[in-house]
Scaffold this motif. Structure first.
Motif, PDB file in Angstrom:
ATOM      1  N   ALA A  56       0.827  -1.209   0.000  1.00  0.00           N
ATOM      2  CA  ALA A  56       0.000   0.000   0.000  1.00  0.00           C
ATOM      3  C   ALA A  56       0.864   1.262   0.000  1.00  0.00           C
ATOM      4  O   ALA A  56       0.533   2.252  -0.676  1.00  0.00           O
ATOM      5  N   SER A  57       1.965   1.251   0.739  1.00  0.00           N
ATOM      6  CA  SER A  57       2.849   2.422   0.795  1.00  0.00           C
ATOM      7  C   SER A  57       3.472   2.709  -0.568  1.00  0.00           C
ATOM      8  O   SER A  57       3.493   3.863  -1.038  1.00  0.00           O
ATOM      9  N   LEU A  58       3.986   1.661  -1.212  1.00  0.00           N
ATOM     10  CA  LEU A  58       4.590   1.839  -2.529  1.00  0.00           C
ATOM     11  C   LEU A  58       3.545   2.222  -3.572  1.00  0.00           C
ATOM     12  O   LEU A  58       3.838   2.960  -4.523  1.00  0.00           O
ATOM     13  N   PHE A  59       2.319   1.725  -3.388  1.00  0.00           N
ATOM     14  CA  PHE A  59       1.234   2.082  -4.306  1.00  0.00           C
ATOM     15  C   PHE A  59       0.988   3.593  -4.274  1.00  0.00           C
ATOM     16  O   PHE A  59       0.805   4.225  -5.311  1.00  0.00           O
ATOM     17  N   VAL A  60       0.990   4.174  -3.077  1.00  0.00           N
ATOM     18  CA  VAL A  60       0.815   5.623  -2.939  1.00  0.00           C
ATOM     19  C   VAL A  60       1.975   6.357  -3.610  1.00  0.00           C
ATOM     20  O   VAL A  60       1.774   7.339  -4.336  1.00  0.00           O
ATOM     21  N   LEU A  61       3.194   5.886  -3.373  1.00  0.00           N
ATOM     22  CA  LEU A  61       4.381   6.535  -3.946  1.00  0.00           C
ATOM     23  C   LEU A  61       4.315   6.549  -5.472  1.00  0.00           C
ATOM     24  O   LEU A  61       4.506   7.599  -6.101  1.00  0.00           O
ATOM     25  N   PHE A  62       4.027   5.406  -6.062  1.00  0.00           N
ATOM     26  CA  PHE A  62       3.992   5.339  -7.524  1.00  0.00           C
ATOM     27  C   PHE A  62       2.760   6.050  -8.089  1.00  0.00           C
ATOM     28  O   PHE A  62       2.787   6.517  -9.242  1.00  0.00           O
ATOM     29  N   SER A  63       1.694   6.145  -7.312  1.00  0.00           N
ATOM     30  CA  SER A  63       0.534   6.940  -7.749  1.00  0.00           C
ATOM     31  C   SER A  63       0.923   8.407  -7.890  1.00  0.00           C
ATOM     32  O   SER A  63       0.539   9.077  -8.864  1.00  0.00           O
ATOM     33  N   MET A  64       1.679   8.908  -6.924  1.00  0.00           N
ATOM     34  CA  MET A  64       2.133  10.298  -6.989  1.00  0.00           C
ATOM     35  C   MET A  64       3.049  10.516  -8.192  1.00  0.00           C
ATOM     36  O   MET A  64       2.952  11.532  -8.890  1.00  0.00           O
ATOM     37  N   LEU A  65       3.934   9.547  -8.465  1.00  0.00           N
ATOM     38  CA  LEU A  65       4.815   9.664  -9.619  1.00  0.00           C
ATOM     39  C   LEU A  65       4.021   9.657 -10.924  1.00  0.00           C
ATOM     40  O   LEU A  65       4.375  10.357 -11.882  1.00  0.00           O
ATOM     41  N   CYS A  66       2.939   8.865 -10.973  1.00  0.00           N
ATOM     42  CA  CYS A  66       2.070   8.870 -12.163  1.00  0.00           C
ATOM     43  C   CYS A  66       1.444  10.248 -12.361  1.00  0.00           C
ATOM     44  O   CYS A  66       1.383  10.762 -13.484  1.00  0.00           O
ATOM     45  N   GLY A  67       0.966  10.851 -11.275  1.00  0.00           N
ATOM     46  CA  GLY A  67       0.359  12.167 -11.370  1.00  0.00           C
ATOM     47  C   GLY A  67       1.336  13.238 -11.806  1.00  0.00           C
ATOM     48  O   GLY A  67       0.958  14.217 -12.463  1.00  0.00           O
ATOM     49  N   LEU A  68       2.612  13.066 -11.469  1.00  0.00           N
ATOM     50  CA  LEU A  68       3.644  14.048 -11.816  1.00  0.00           C
ATOM     51  C   LEU A  68       4.271  13.796 -13.190  1.00  0.00           C
ATOM     52  O   LEU A  68       5.139  14.563 -13.615  1.00  0.00           O
ATOM     53  N   ALA A  69       3.832  12.744 -13.879  1.00  0.00           N
ATOM     54  CA  ALA A  69       4.430  12.381 -15.169  1.00  0.00           C
ATOM     55  C   ALA A  69       4.268  13.503 -16.188  1.00  0.00           C
ATOM     56  O   ALA A  69       3.199  14.101 -16.315  1.00  0.00           O
ATOM     57  N   THR A  70       5.339  13.763 -16.936  1.00  0.00           N
ATOM     58  CA  THR A  70       5.311  14.804 -17.975  1.00  0.00           C
ATOM     59  C   THR A  70       5.478  14.206 -19.366  1.00  0.00           C
ATOM     60  O   THR A  70       5.539  14.945 -20.350  1.00  0.00           O
TER      61      THR A  70
END
Length: 520
Positions: free
Chosen positions: A96-110
């Motif tokens: 769950a912790s890593l899921f949140v981390l990678f979710s944030m990275l998806c949102g920041l994708a350019t």
């Protein structure tokens, strides 16, 4: 760092939770499960917006969906092995912790490569989340209350994919697509904090197991090729494409070798020995085939509404969502009373109601009202409660507590593969049946003076030019053909549900409480 001391009862199992702790853990695990399952569908309605923002084609943007499902499909069968290595609580919290981390990275994708990599990693860490959530919930409840725990878990599993497109459309229209991923942060953080604070003293025994390198390699290649084939088959014209043919052959060879290897290896990375349990085998077959039919309708129904009935994505979602209404009401009732129910009879009732509702749905036409559309979907909510919960109870009734994580991971994987197959098959069959009905309707229009009479009627409403009349007629024929093709599918799925009644009765009572120790 010292391991937290696990609180155990006299039989060696972790002490059961009560009161506030049980409520908090249930909410936290349910929210994490909802978050993960939601992410399998929430992006679907935003593909065009993502493509436009990142400057790629819509077909390229669909990799945001397939990369996630591909990675999750590979990791789900590994749940049992991972949980034994690191402990069930630690596996869930880390996931769950890593899921949140990678979710944030998806949102920041350019860029699209950055987003696809983020989704790939997000799917990889999400693989164990849902089966681990099921295992942790069951271990936290007393055996006589595990039916209620399963009811709560089942509501999340079925409702999240339904509300995903609605929520996804709203966020995309009113905020922006990165918020599809940012909303995971508060949910995931809350779940991680609560779960770890309450369950860290109830960690399961850790067993250091050797890495089954051969099994892992065959699993990655076989499942990866299978998921790629299912995700891209319709776009690449299936076996007319060399790539799809190669993926099919690779998948078949690798999965065949995987089964042979895992059945003979001393420390298999996927425990296929679970299939020696009769009820697990029968329950899983019925569950997967039932989920295939349910998911097939859930995919085609909103597509038909948008392409044929001219519904927007939001209205199509609203017409699909009523399946959860009666399910929400009835699942707690079924969960509370499963200990006294005849589970095979309850599952039979669920299958029959599903069958009737699907056959009812097959009678719809392109001019049907919204009220008429939601009636069979409401009835399916009744079927859902009596289908999913009894089958899960049957499936896990002869599974030991230490096998729960492996059983949950394997069943989640096979259920999701059933959904992927249902998506691919349903879209393909709908297209073929639409073409068939369009050809038959066009031949009918051309025969016996039908076209002359119809053209005359069109001239009276202002479509006197032949090209305009032909274009309008083509659109009418296509709408009718799409509706008839969808009705064919709904009818076929209705009969599949009816036939599943015979499979359920192959299960053998007594159906003990889940995780209560197996065998007969």
């Amino acid at each position: 760092m010292a391991e937290p001391k696990t609180e155990v009862t006299t039989n060696g199992e972790p002490a059961l939770l009560h009161g506030t702790e049980l409520v908090l853990v249930t909410i936290a695990i349910a929210l994490a499960t909802f978050m993960e399952v939601l992410d399998t569908t929430i992006v679907n309605v935003s593909v065009r917006h993502i493509a436009g923002t990142l400057g790629v084609s819509p077909s390229e943007a669909t990799w945001t969906i397939s990369s996630y499902t591909l990675a999750a499909a590979i990791m789900q069968p590994l749940t049992g092995w991972i949980s034994k290595q690191f402990g069930e609580v630690r596996t869930f919290v880390t996931s769950a912790s890593l899921f949140v981390l990678f979710s944030m990275l998806c949102g920041l994708a350019t860029s699209m490569p950055m987003l696809v990599i983020g989704r790939l990693m997000q799917g990889m860490v999400s693989g164990p989340m849902v089966p681990m959530a099921q295992a942790l919930l069951l271990r936290s409840y007393a055996p006589q209350k595990r039916g209620m725990a399963m009811a709560l878990w089942a509501m999340v599993i079925f409702l999240a994919p339904i509300f995903g497109p609605i929520l996804g459309g709203y966020i995309t229209d009113n905020l922006s697509w990165p918020w599809l991923f940012y909303i995971n942060a508060p949910v995931g953080i809350f779940s991680v904090i609560i779960t770890w604070s309450v369950l860290r003293k109830r960690e399961t025994k850790r067993t250091k197991l050797p890495v089954d390198v051969v099994g892992l390699g065959l699993l990655i290649l076989g499942v990866g090729a299978l998921q790629f084939m299912l995700d891209n088959g319709n776009d690449m014209d299936w076996f007319n494409s060399n790539i799809i043919t190669a993926a099919a052959v690779t998948s078949f060879i690798c999965l065949t070798l995987l089964i042979a290897w895992e059945l003979t290896d001393r420390q298999p990375i996927v425990d296929l020995h679970l299939f020696v349990h009769r009820n697990f085998r029968v329950g899983l077959i019925a569950l997967c085939i039932g989920f295939f039919a349910f998911f097939g309708v859930t995919v085609i129904y909103p597509l038909w509404l948008q392409t044929t009935v001219d519904y927007t994505a939001t209205w199509a979602g609203l017409a699909t969502a009523p399946v959860g209404v009666l399910g929400l009401v009835l699942m707690p009732f079924v969960g509370r009373n499963m200990a006294t129910m005849n589970l095979r009879a309850a599952a039979t009732f669920g299958f029959l109601v599903f069958g009737v509702s699907m056959i009812w749905l097959s009678k719809m036409n392109a001019t049907v009202s919204f009220g008429q559309l939601i009636q069979p979907r409401l009835l399916q909510g009744v079927a859902m409660a009596f289908f999913f919960l009894p089958l899960n109870q049957i499936m896990l009734s002869d599974i030991r507590a230490d096998e729960l994580a492996s059983a949950a991971g394997l069943s989640t994987f096979l259920r999701n593969v059933s959904g992927s197959i249902a998506t691919a098959v349903s879209v393909w069959v709908w297209g073929r049946r639409t073409d068939f009905h369009a050809t038959m309707l066009a031949q009918h229009v051309q025969q016996n003076g039908v076209w002359q009479n119809y053209a005359g009627d069109l001239a009276h409403v202002g479509l006197s030019h032949q090209s305009a009349a032909l274009a309008f007629t083509d659109s009418v024929v296509l709408r009718q053909a799409q509706t008839m093709g969808a009705n064919d599918l709904f009818l076929a799925y209705g009969w599949i549900f009816m036939m599943m009644v015979f499979v359920v009765w192959l299960a053998k009572p007594p159906f003990r409480a889940i995780g209560g120790g197996g065998g007969h």
